[in-house]
Design an enzyme around this catalytic site. Structure first.
Site: not given
Length: 351
Positions: A18, A21
């Protein structure tokens, strides 16, 4: 202790994914509302620089919630320079790819750490020589140590195997035996064998097996970087091929493992050694990277395909098509998770 290690490793891998991202989104100016490790009920949260960083109840994944992008509401559109919606398809692809890329990068870092700490490998020492094999006919004996084949230096058993398979014609083996260096010429033959997926193949072989002796590799920084790169590429290739073989039916669906299997593997590795734990963590990280790149709607790979479609056609898929495909993606993922858990339970009770 094994369960705690499993949760820590999984949370670490999800965080790194994550973070990929998040970093790409912020680079392109996209506002990130939430950075969550886990799903469901919020257990802990702290706002920092406009983003809520949180831990949630179900630690089997995570997500970053960006402005203008929400899998639970695919038709969401939000305006503004800080919205995911307003970014070009190429920028969105970079944001999407950054998660899996972070997993590949993490795997390379872990493999590099293994090399620095002290990677080990099978020694190129002969354990058994098959009767009437090319090696037997050439006079190869048990405990012979292979130091060179033709002009290729041999350090590990893997070096030996690759050299035999990837060359042609007779091979000149330079062998250390009783302190002396001797040379033997061997003519490999093509034999029936099986690859890692248990498929029947033809392979150049000489009829030897390793002694099982383990050696510690003394690698320089440069060699450690090469080691990390090769291990990451090999693991990625192996997993991509594994998925392909599963789809083709070469690997039976009963081989699919779920969260229980992953937990057990991590737990066993943590009790073995730090090298084993780092190796398993790197392999699972590559797994996450590869699986997230599959062109399944609801995964990064599916979203990348939607954006490629938009780049080619100059228009987005309709909201209806997007919703139907996203729901289908969730059904596929849910089915795979249930299959994995079903197989895990079967393995437990059929032991």
């Amino acid at each position: 202790m094994g369960t705690i290690t499993f949760l820590l490793v999984l949370s670490f891998l999800v965080f790194f994914h994550e973070l990929g991202h998040f970093t790409a989104a912020r680079y392109f100016g996209v506002k990130v509302h939430v950075f969550s490790i886990g799903f469901g009920k919020r257990l802990f949260a702290k706002e920092w620089k406009g983003t809520v960083w949180q831990l949630s109840l179900i630690p089997l994944g995570g997500y970053v919630k960006m402005k203008g992008q929400d899998d639970s509401n695919p038709s969401l559109v939000e305006s503004g320079d800080d919205s995911y919606n307003t970014k070009s398809p190429l920028q969105r692809i970079v944001i999407l790819f950054a998660g899996p890329f972070a997993n590949f990068l993490l795997a390379a870092i872990l493999y590099f750490s293994i090399a620095i700490i002290g990677a080990s490998a099978l020694a190129p020492q002969i354990g058994q020589v098959q009767a009437n094999s090319p090696a037997f006919k050439a006079g190869i004996q048990k405990n012979d140590e292979i130091v060179r084949i033709n002009n290729t230096q041999i350090t590990t058993w893997n070096d030996l195997g690759k050299t035999i398979v990837n060359t042609q014609g007779p091979l000149k083996f330079f062998i250390k035996r009783d302190g002396n260096l001797i040379a033997k010429t061997i003519n490999p033959h093509i034999s029936d064998a099986q690859n890692m997926f248990k498929e029947d193949i033809k392979k150049r072989m000489v009829g030897i097996s390793p002694s099982g002796k383990i050696i510690k590799l003394d690698l320089s920084i440069g060699e450690s970087l090469v080691f990390a790169y090769e291990k990451t590429v090999f693991a990625s290739t192996m997993i991509f091929q594994g998925v392909q073989k599963l789809i083709q039916g070469v690997i039976p669906s009963s081989e699919v493992g779920g969260v229980i299997t992953i937990g057990k593997v991590i737990s066993d590795a943590s009790q073995s050694s730090i090298i084993a734990l780092l190796t398993i963590t790197a392999l699972i990280s590559v797994n996450l990277g590869v699986l997230n790149l599959l062109p399944i709607p609801a995964l990064d790979g599916g979203h990348i395909m939607f954006n490629i479609y938009e780049m080619i056609t100059k228009r987005k898929p309709s909201d209806k098509v997007f919703m139907i495909l996203t729901i289908a993606g969730w059904v596929i993922l849910g089915s795979l998770m249930l299959l994995g858990i079903y197989n895990d339970i079967n393995r437990i009770f059929l032991k």
